[in-house]
Scaffold this motif. Structure first.
Motif, PDB file in Angstrom:
ATOM      1  N   SER A 154      57.762  41.857  -7.486  1.00  8.32           N
ATOM      2  CA  SER A 154      56.961  40.875  -8.226  1.00  8.32           C
ATOM      3  C   SER A 154      56.543  41.416  -9.593  1.00  8.32           C
ATOM      4  O   SER A 154      56.193  40.647 -10.495  1.00  8.32           O
ATOM      5  CB  SER A 154      55.708  40.501  -7.419  1.00  8.32           C
ATOM      6  N   ILE A 155      56.587  42.736  -9.730  1.00  5.16           N
ATOM      7  CA  ILE A 155      56.199  43.367 -10.997  1.00  5.16           C
ATOM      8  C   ILE A 155      57.400  43.449 -11.939  1.00  5.16           C
ATOM      9  O   ILE A 155      57.287  43.175 -13.142  1.00  5.16           O
ATOM     10  CB  ILE A 155      55.634  44.781 -10.733  1.00  5.16           C
ATOM     11  N   TYR A 156      58.554  43.822 -11.387  1.00  2.88           N
ATOM     12  CA  TYR A 156      59.794  43.914 -12.166  1.00  2.88           C
ATOM     13  C   TYR A 156      60.954  43.785 -11.183  1.00  2.88           C
ATOM     14  O   TYR A 156      60.900  44.345 -10.088  1.00  2.88           O
ATOM     15  CB  TYR A 156      59.875  45.251 -12.915  1.00  2.88           C
ATOM     16  N   PRO A 157      62.021  43.065 -11.545  1.00  2.38           N
ATOM     17  CA  PRO A 157      63.132  42.864 -10.601  1.00  2.38           C
ATOM     18  C   PRO A 157      63.741  44.176 -10.106  1.00  2.38           C
ATOM     19  O   PRO A 157      64.151  45.027 -10.900  1.00  2.38           O
ATOM     20  CB  PRO A 157      64.150  42.067 -11.434  1.00  2.38           C
ATOM     21  N   ILE A 158      63.787  44.319  -8.785  1.00  2.00           N
ATOM     22  CA  ILE A 158      64.367  45.500  -8.160  1.00  2.00           C
ATOM     23  C   ILE A 158      65.842  45.248  -7.887  1.00  2.00           C
ATOM     24  O   ILE A 158      66.206  44.230  -7.302  1.00  2.00           O
ATOM     25  CB  ILE A 158      63.639  45.827  -6.837  1.00  2.00           C
ATOM     26  N   SER A 159      66.692  46.164  -8.301  1.00  2.00           N
ATOM     27  CA  SER A 159      68.139  45.993  -8.114  1.00  2.00           C
ATOM     28  C   SER A 159      68.618  46.571  -6.792  1.00  2.00           C
ATOM     29  O   SER A 159      69.568  46.056  -6.191  1.00  2.00           O
ATOM     30  CB  SER A 159      68.908  46.652  -9.264  1.00  2.00           C
ATOM     31  N   ALA A 160      67.984  47.646  -6.322  1.00  2.00           N
ATOM     32  CA  ALA A 160      68.490  48.309  -5.119  1.00  2.00           C
ATOM     33  C   ALA A 160      67.378  49.009  -4.356  1.00  2.00           C
ATOM     34  O   ALA A 160      66.409  49.503  -4.939  1.00  2.00           O
ATOM     35  CB  ALA A 160      69.582  49.319  -5.483  1.00  2.00           C
ATOM     36  N   LEU A 161      67.544  49.028  -3.052  1.00  2.00           N
ATOM     37  CA  LEU A 161      66.654  49.744  -2.133  1.00  2.00           C
ATOM     38  C   LEU A 161      67.465  50.808  -1.416  1.00  2.00           C
ATOM     39  O   LEU A 161      68.435  50.503  -0.726  1.00  2.00           O
ATOM     40  CB  LEU A 161      66.059  48.781  -1.108  1.00  2.00           C
ATOM     41  N   GLU A 162      67.088  52.066  -1.585  1.00  2.00           N
ATOM     42  CA  GLU A 162      67.756  53.160  -0.866  1.00  2.00           C
ATOM     43  C   GLU A 162      66.943  53.491   0.380  1.00  2.00           C
ATOM     44  O   GLU A 162      65.749  53.769   0.304  1.00  2.00           O
ATOM     45  CB  GLU A 162      67.894  54.392  -1.764  1.00  2.00           C
ATOM     46  N   ILE A 163      67.607  53.458   1.533  1.00  2.00           N
ATOM     47  CA  ILE A 163      66.895  53.639   2.801  1.00  2.00           C
ATOM     48  C   ILE A 163      67.861  54.151   3.861  1.00  2.00           C
ATOM     49  O   ILE A 163      69.060  53.869   3.804  1.00  2.00           O
ATOM     50  CB  ILE A 163      66.269  52.296   3.252  1.00  2.00           C
ATOM     51  N   GLY A 164      67.365  54.897   4.831  1.00  2.00           N
ATOM     52  CA  GLY A 164      68.199  55.353   5.934  1.00  2.00           C
ATOM     53  C   GLY A 164      68.549  54.205   6.864  1.00  2.00           C
ATOM     54  O   GLY A 164      67.681  53.412   7.236  1.00  2.00           O
ATOM     55  N   VAL A 216      66.652  53.806 -19.133  1.00  2.00           N
ATOM     56  CA  VAL A 216      67.049  53.369 -17.794  1.00  2.00           C
ATOM     57  C   VAL A 216      67.641  51.969 -17.904  1.00  2.00           C
ATOM     58  O   VAL A 216      67.173  51.158 -18.707  1.00  2.00           O
ATOM     59  CB  VAL A 216      65.835  53.346 -16.830  1.00  2.00           C
ATOM     60  N   ARG A 217      68.664  51.674 -17.075  1.00  2.00           N
ATOM     61  CA  ARG A 217      69.257  50.337 -17.078  1.00  2.00           C
ATOM     62  C   ARG A 217      68.704  49.455 -15.955  1.00  2.00           C
ATOM     63  O   ARG A 217      68.420  48.283 -16.168  1.00  2.00           O
ATOM     64  CB  ARG A 217      70.788  50.438 -16.945  1.00  2.00           C
ATOM     65  N   HIS A 218      68.576  50.009 -14.753  1.00  2.00           N
ATOM     66  CA  HIS A 218      68.158  49.212 -13.604  1.00  2.00           C
ATOM     67  C   HIS A 218      67.121  49.981 -12.790  1.00  2.00           C
ATOM     68  O   HIS A 218      67.153  51.206 -12.704  1.00  2.00           O
ATOM     69  CB  HIS A 218      69.359  48.850 -12.726  1.00  2.00           C
ATOM     70  N   LEU A 219      66.238  49.233 -12.146  1.00  2.00           N
ATOM     71  CA  LEU A 219      65.144  49.819 -11.380  1.00  2.00           C
ATOM     72  C   LEU A 219      65.445  49.742  -9.882  1.00  2.00           C
ATOM     73  O   LEU A 219      65.840  48.688  -9.372  1.00  2.00           O
ATOM     74  CB  LEU A 219      63.852  49.074 -11.700  1.00  2.00           C
ATOM     75  N   GLY A 220      65.258  50.845  -9.200  1.00  2.00           N
ATOM     76  CA  GLY A 220      65.446  50.881  -7.757  1.00  2.00           C
ATOM     77  C   GLY A 220      64.220  51.456  -7.074  1.00  2.00           C
ATOM     78  O   GLY A 220      63.302  51.970  -7.726  1.00  2.00           O
ATOM     79  N   VAL A 221      64.187  51.347  -5.764  1.00  2.00           N
ATOM     80  CA  VAL A 221      63.117  51.941  -4.958  1.00  2.00           C
ATOM     81  C   VAL A 221      63.751  52.616  -3.744  1.00  2.00           C
ATOM     82  O   VAL A 221      64.897  52.341  -3.395  1.00  2.00           O
ATOM     83  CB  VAL A 221      62.076  50.891  -4.496  1.00  2.00           C
ATOM     84  N   SER A 222      63.004  53.491  -3.111  1.00  2.00           N
ATOM     85  CA  SER A 222      63.554  54.244  -1.987  1.00  2.00           C
ATOM     86  C   SER A 222      62.486  54.479  -0.930  1.00  2.00           C
ATOM     87  O   SER A 222      61.327  54.771  -1.255  1.00  2.00           O
ATOM     88  CB  SER A 222      64.102  55.591  -2.485  1.00  2.00           C
ATOM     89  N   GLU A 223      62.891  54.340   0.328  1.00  2.00           N
ATOM     90  CA  GLU A 223      62.030  54.676   1.474  1.00  2.00           C
ATOM     91  C   GLU A 223      60.638  54.046   1.379  1.00  2.00           C
ATOM     92  O   GLU A 223      59.616  54.743   1.429  1.00  2.00           O
ATOM     93  CB  GLU A 223      61.932  56.191   1.627  1.00  2.00           C
ATOM     94  N   ILE A 224      60.602  52.711   1.234  1.00  2.00           N
ATOM     95  CA  ILE A 224      59.330  52.011   1.206  1.00  2.00           C
ATOM     96  C   ILE A 224      59.340  50.921   2.277  1.00  2.00           C
ATOM     97  O   ILE A 224      60.363  50.677   2.912  1.00  2.00           O
ATOM     98  CB  ILE A 224      59.049  51.390  -0.178  1.00  2.00           C
TER      99      ILE A 224
END
Length: 323
Positions: free
Chosen positions: A170-180, A152-160
């Motif tokens: 704070s645990i690891y740099p987040i690059s993107a948030l996917e959300i409606g 994996v190259r970059h870490l993202g999160v979704s619907e949080i």
């Protein structure tokens, strides 16, 4: 041919297109047949030709069909595409069963995704949702390990929510948030969007037309077999009142010589250089209209009309976006 503006993903990330291509509708999600595969592959390639390099999928879209489809489309042009993959949702026979976010499951999911996509590294990998079943530290830590391994190259999160986003970052740099995010769904403006901006995290905004509510094509009542009947927003008087507001959007679109869908996408685009409209398409015929939406500008008065008509809470009833 490149016609789409590029934005930087995260604080020190790569350049990606300001408009993203959602590939979900190229597969069968809730049962039924998938769209024409040849047309879907052509759509992906024409999007890439126009500079739309952000391709969004989920390993559960069509039980892996979506990833295999993208793999076929990008064969021979891997460097042209930025691949975003969501994981964690479990479906069986078109029915959603829940989430599996255990580290052992994530390590299993990633290998299947890489094989189906035919690539060695996924550009952006993200849990499709965090439901509290597994500690955030375990989920983020596992993906961070996959980054170290080169999968994996970059870490993202979704619907949080905002607290989860802050903790994850704070645990690891987040690059993107996917959300409606749309004119009809603005609840993230209260806490989540400001938090993302503060942390330098890009927002990948899906459902720009709010499940078609803002397309200008809906009429009340919906057909009995329409899946949107499950959501209170599309039921009875709620839908009638909501469509009255959409009439204002339709009139503004008419005045500007564009479609309501284009205005809905353009509004999301206008919310900041750190926000990407993610638009689902399965036909190449949709590309010119959606690309043109990225060039639409609003006068202060037009923006005031939209923000007043579609203020937070103005749309009655909820959808799966309100949890």
């Amino acid at each position: 041919m490149s016609t789409i503006k590029k934005i930087q993903l995260g604080q020190n990330g790569p350049l990606v297109s300001k408009l993203g291509l959602g590939c979900m509708r190229m597969s069968s999600i809730w049962g039924g047949s998938a769209p024409d595969e040849k047309e879907s592959i052509t759509t992906i390639n024409e999007a890439l030709d126009h500079g739309i390099n952000f391709l969004n999928t989920g390993d559960f879209y069509g039980a892996g069909h979506n990833e295999m489809l993208i793999g076929k489309a990008i064969k021979g042009r891997r460097d042209d595409a930025f691949i975003s993959v969501k994981f964690g949702a479990i479906f069986h026979n078109g029915q959603w069963l829940g989430m599996d976010l255990r580290p052992i499951a994530i390590k299993n999911f990633i290998n299947y995704s890489l094989t189906r996509l035919g690539i060695e590294t996924i550009d952006l990998y993200q849990a499709s949702r965090m439901d509290g079943s597994v500690p955030v530290e375990d989920i983020i830590g596992t993906v961070a390990d996959l980054i170290t391994e080169g999968k994996v190259r970059h870490l993202g999160v979704s619907e949080i929510n905002a607290d989860q986003l802050r903790k994850a970052n704070s645990i690891y740099p987040i690059s993107a948030l996917e959300i409606g995010y749309s004119l009809a769904d603005r609840q993230i403006e209260q806490e989540l969007l400001p938090t993302a901006k503060e942390l330098g995290i890009n927002v990948i905004a899906f459902a720009n037309t709010a499940e078609g509510l803002l397309s200008g094509d809906l009429k009340a009542p919906l057909a009995e077999n329409d899946y949107r009947n499950h959501f209170s927003r599309f039921q009875g008087n709620n839908l009638v009142r909501n469509l009255e507001k959409v009439e204002i959007l339709k009139q503004l679109a008419k005045n500007k010589g564009c479609s309501p869908t284009q205005l809905a996408i353009a509004w999301v685009k206008a919310q900041g250089d750190d926000i990407m409209p993610l638009v689902s398409m399965s036909r190449r015929s949709r590309l010119p209209e959606n690309i043109a939406a990225m060039n639409i500008e609003f006068t202060p008065e037009e923006m005031k009309i939209l923000n007043t008509t579609f203020a937070t809470g103005a749309i009655q009833g909820g959808t799966y976006l309100q949890r």
